[in-house]
Design a protein around this motif. Structure first.
Motif, PDB file in Angstrom:
ATOM      1  N   UNK A   6       0.804  -1.215   0.000  1.00  0.00           N
ATOM      2  CA  UNK A   6       0.000   0.000   0.000  1.00  0.00           C
ATOM      3  C   UNK A   6       0.843   1.275   0.000  1.00  0.00           C
ATOM      4  N   UNK A   7       1.952   1.277   0.732  1.00  0.00           N
ATOM      5  CA  UNK A   7       2.762   2.490   0.827  1.00  0.00           C
ATOM      6  C   UNK A   7       3.722   2.640  -0.347  1.00  0.00           C
ATOM      7  N   UNK A   8       4.358   1.534  -0.732  1.00  0.00           N
ATOM      8  CA  UNK A   8       5.442   1.628  -1.708  1.00  0.00           C
ATOM      9  C   UNK A   8       5.140   0.896  -3.021  1.00  0.00           C
ATOM     10  N   UNK A   9       3.952   0.354  -3.137  1.00  0.00           N
ATOM     11  CA  UNK A   9       3.546  -0.362  -4.346  1.00  0.00           C
ATOM     12  C   UNK A   9       4.564  -1.436  -4.735  1.00  0.00           C
ATOM     13  N   UNK A  10       5.111  -2.111  -3.702  1.00  0.00           N
ATOM     14  CA  UNK A  10       6.131  -3.118  -3.941  1.00  0.00           C
ATOM     15  C   UNK A  10       5.619  -4.516  -3.706  1.00  0.00           C
ATOM     16  N   UNK A  11       6.504  -5.468  -3.937  1.00  0.00           N
ATOM     17  CA  UNK A  11       6.133  -6.867  -3.776  1.00  0.00           C
ATOM     18  C   UNK A  11       7.043  -7.568  -2.793  1.00  0.00           C
ATOM     19  N   UNK A  12       7.442  -8.796  -3.159  1.00  0.00           N
ATOM     20  CA  UNK A  12       8.243  -9.625  -2.266  1.00  0.00           C
ATOM     21  C   UNK A  12       9.585  -8.977  -1.963  1.00  0.00           C
ATOM     22  N   UNK A  13      10.229  -8.383  -2.957  1.00  0.00           N
ATOM     23  CA  UNK A  13      11.523  -7.746  -2.747  1.00  0.00           C
ATOM     24  C   UNK A  13      11.437  -6.597  -1.774  1.00  0.00           C
ATOM     25  N   UNK A  14      10.373  -5.805  -1.849  1.00  0.00           N
ATOM     26  CA  UNK A  14      10.192  -4.680  -0.921  1.00  0.00           C
ATOM     27  C   UNK A  14       9.970  -5.173   0.496  1.00  0.00           C
ATOM     28  N   UNK A  15       9.193  -6.238   0.636  1.00  0.00           N
ATOM     29  CA  UNK A  15       8.976  -6.825   1.966  1.00  0.00           C
ATOM     30  C   UNK A  15      10.299  -7.295   2.565  1.00  0.00           C
ATOM     31  N   UNK A  16      11.103  -7.972   1.763  1.00  0.00           N
ATOM     32  CA  UNK A  16      12.387  -8.442   2.255  1.00  0.00           C
ATOM     33  C   UNK A  16      13.308  -7.306   2.637  1.00  0.00           C
ATOM     34  N   UNK A  17      13.325  -6.243   1.854  1.00  0.00           N
ATOM     35  CA  UNK A  17      14.177  -5.090   2.150  1.00  0.00           C
ATOM     36  C   UNK A  17      13.760  -4.421   3.453  1.00  0.00           C
ATOM     37  N   UNK A  59       6.315  10.135  10.095  1.00  0.00           N
ATOM     38  CA  UNK A  59       6.854  10.201   8.719  1.00  0.00           C
ATOM     39  C   UNK A  59       6.807   8.860   7.998  1.00  0.00           C
ATOM     40  N   UNK A  60       6.906   7.761   8.753  1.00  0.00           N
ATOM     41  CA  UNK A  60       6.850   6.458   8.109  1.00  0.00           C
ATOM     42  C   UNK A  60       5.502   6.235   7.436  1.00  0.00           C
ATOM     43  N   UNK A  61       4.439   6.729   8.045  1.00  0.00           N
ATOM     44  CA  UNK A  61       3.114   6.562   7.455  1.00  0.00           C
ATOM     45  C   UNK A  61       2.773   7.607   6.411  1.00  0.00           C
ATOM     46  N   UNK A  62       3.457   8.749   6.424  1.00  0.00           N
ATOM     47  CA  UNK A  62       3.099   9.844   5.533  1.00  0.00           C
ATOM     48  C   UNK A  62       3.963   9.918   4.276  1.00  0.00           C
ATOM     49  N   UNK A  63       5.211   9.447   4.360  1.00  0.00           N
ATOM     50  CA  UNK A  63       6.129   9.552   3.231  1.00  0.00           C
ATOM     51  C   UNK A  63       6.128   8.234   2.457  1.00  0.00           C
ATOM     52  N   UNK A  64       5.885   8.308   1.178  1.00  0.00           N
ATOM     53  CA  UNK A  64       5.746   7.105   0.357  1.00  0.00           C
ATOM     54  C   UNK A  64       6.996   6.824  -0.479  1.00  0.00           C
ATOM     55  N   UNK A  65       8.121   7.386  -0.080  1.00  0.00           N
ATOM     56  CA  UNK A  65       9.380   7.097  -0.754  1.00  0.00           C
ATOM     57  C   UNK A  65      10.030   5.882  -0.101  1.00  0.00           C
ATOM     58  N   UNK A  66      10.371   4.886  -0.875  1.00  0.00           N
ATOM     59  CA  UNK A  66      10.863   3.630  -0.328  1.00  0.00           C
ATOM     60  C   UNK A  66      12.151   3.810   0.455  1.00  0.00           C
ATOM     61  N   UNK A  67      13.098   4.592  -0.061  1.00  0.00           N
ATOM     62  CA  UNK A  67      14.390   4.697   0.605  1.00  0.00           C
ATOM     63  C   UNK A  67      14.299   5.503   1.887  1.00  0.00           C
ATOM     64  N   UNK A  68      13.397   6.465   1.914  1.00  0.00           N
ATOM     65  CA  UNK A  68      13.127   7.150   3.187  1.00  0.00           C
ATOM     66  C   UNK A  68      12.488   6.179   4.165  1.00  0.00           C
ATOM     67  N   UNK A  69      11.574   5.356   3.670  1.00  0.00           N
ATOM     68  CA  UNK A  69      10.945   4.354   4.521  1.00  0.00           C
ATOM     69  C   UNK A  69      11.940   3.347   5.068  1.00  0.00           C
ATOM     70  N   UNK A  70      12.948   2.978   4.255  1.00  0.00           N
ATOM     71  CA  UNK A  70      13.985   2.062   4.724  1.00  0.00           C
ATOM     72  C   UNK A  70      14.748   2.670   5.900  1.00  0.00           C
ATOM     73  N   UNK A  71      15.085   3.932   5.775  1.00  0.00           N
ATOM     74  CA  UNK A  71      15.790   4.619   6.861  1.00  0.00           C
ATOM     75  C   UNK A  71      14.916   4.702   8.116  1.00  0.00           C
ATOM     76  N   UNK A  72      13.638   5.033   7.928  1.00  0.00           N
ATOM     77  CA  UNK A  72      12.738   5.180   9.071  1.00  0.00           C
ATOM     78  C   UNK A  72      12.477   3.852   9.767  1.00  0.00           C
ATOM     79  N   UNK A  73      12.318   2.787   8.996  1.00  0.00           N
ATOM     80  CA  UNK A  73      12.026   1.501   9.628  1.00  0.00           C
ATOM     81  C   UNK A  73      13.257   0.969  10.368  1.00  0.00           C
ATOM     82  N   UNK A  74      14.455   1.370   9.917  1.00  0.00           N
ATOM     83  CA  UNK A  74      15.656   1.031  10.673  1.00  0.00           C
ATOM     84  C   UNK A  74      15.645   1.750  12.022  1.00  0.00           C
TER      85      UNK A  74
END
Length: 208
Positions: A6-17, A59-74
């Motif tokens: 829903x946030x990043x329009x990704x699949x299995x690779x996005x989940x793994x990342x 920001x994790x819920x509001x920003x839909x950029x994957x690489x920003x999300x990677x930083x935030x989830x870390x």
């Protein structure tokens, strides 16, 4: 998976990342606790980590950029690991030996139950309002609950300590010493008779 879709329009690779980055952040957070060993207010450290976790949810819920999300989830993984590691260490070091097993069991039950209930809640709310809004709502709830708990802790800390049988606090130590000096300065006949409870509180078997 629902966040990746829903946030990043990704699949299995996005989940793994996202999963791998969250675990990496948790490892960094757990190791960072080593450098916080000298911090005395461990309870407040847990609350600070929880506040950081809540703030990162916005920001994790509001920003839909994957690489920003990677930083935030870390960052989310690191904050969660700091709070969890500090809680576990505090329980193990401060609980009496005969109660440690039960205390750890209760802590584990609370943590695992909260995680599983939270997973169900996130799944249901994401299907209703979307995963991004769910993260924001979770941040609001977490932040509000943590601030309320901090106010309760501050109110309890401002109250004068109570002395129980068999223990005394630092703030009562001076009073106890003054009583001992006053008693020992008198003649044996003039010394007041103290109860066994008083002697236990100051850590003596007898004071006369």
């Amino acid at each position: 998976p629902v966040i990746a879709r829903q946030l990043y329009m990704g699949g299995v690779g996005t989940v793994g990342l996202l999963t791998a980055t969250n675990s990496l952040g948790a490892i960094i957070g757990a190791f960072s606790v080593l450098f916080l060993a000298g911090y005395r207010a461990k309870g407040m450290l847990v609350l600070y980590a929880t506040i950081a976790y809540a703030l990162l949810l916005f920001p994790f819920g509001l920003i839909e950029n994957l690489w920003v999300g990677v930083f935030l989830i870390a960052g989310l993984g690191a904050a969660d690991a700091i709070g969890m590691t500090t809680r576990q260490a505090t329980v193990q070091l401060t609980t009496p030996d005969e109660m440690r097993g039960r205390a750890l069991s209760l802590q584990t039950l609370a943590a695992q139950s909260a995680n599983n209930i939270g997973t169900v809640e996130v799944g249901l709310m994401s299907s209703w309002i979307g995963s991004g809004s769910t993260m924001v709502v979770g941040g609001v709830i977490s932040l509000g609950a943590t601030i309320a708990l901090m106010l309760v802790v501050a109110a309890c800390a401002s109250r004068p300590p109570l002395v129980r049988e068999g223990e005394y606090t630092v703030s009562t130590e001076a009073t106890v010493i003054e009583r001992i000096i006053a008693d020992t300065s008198k003649t044996p006949a003039a010394r007041p008779k103290r109860s066994a409870k008083y002697a236990t509180v100051i850590g003596l078997s007898e004071i006369d």
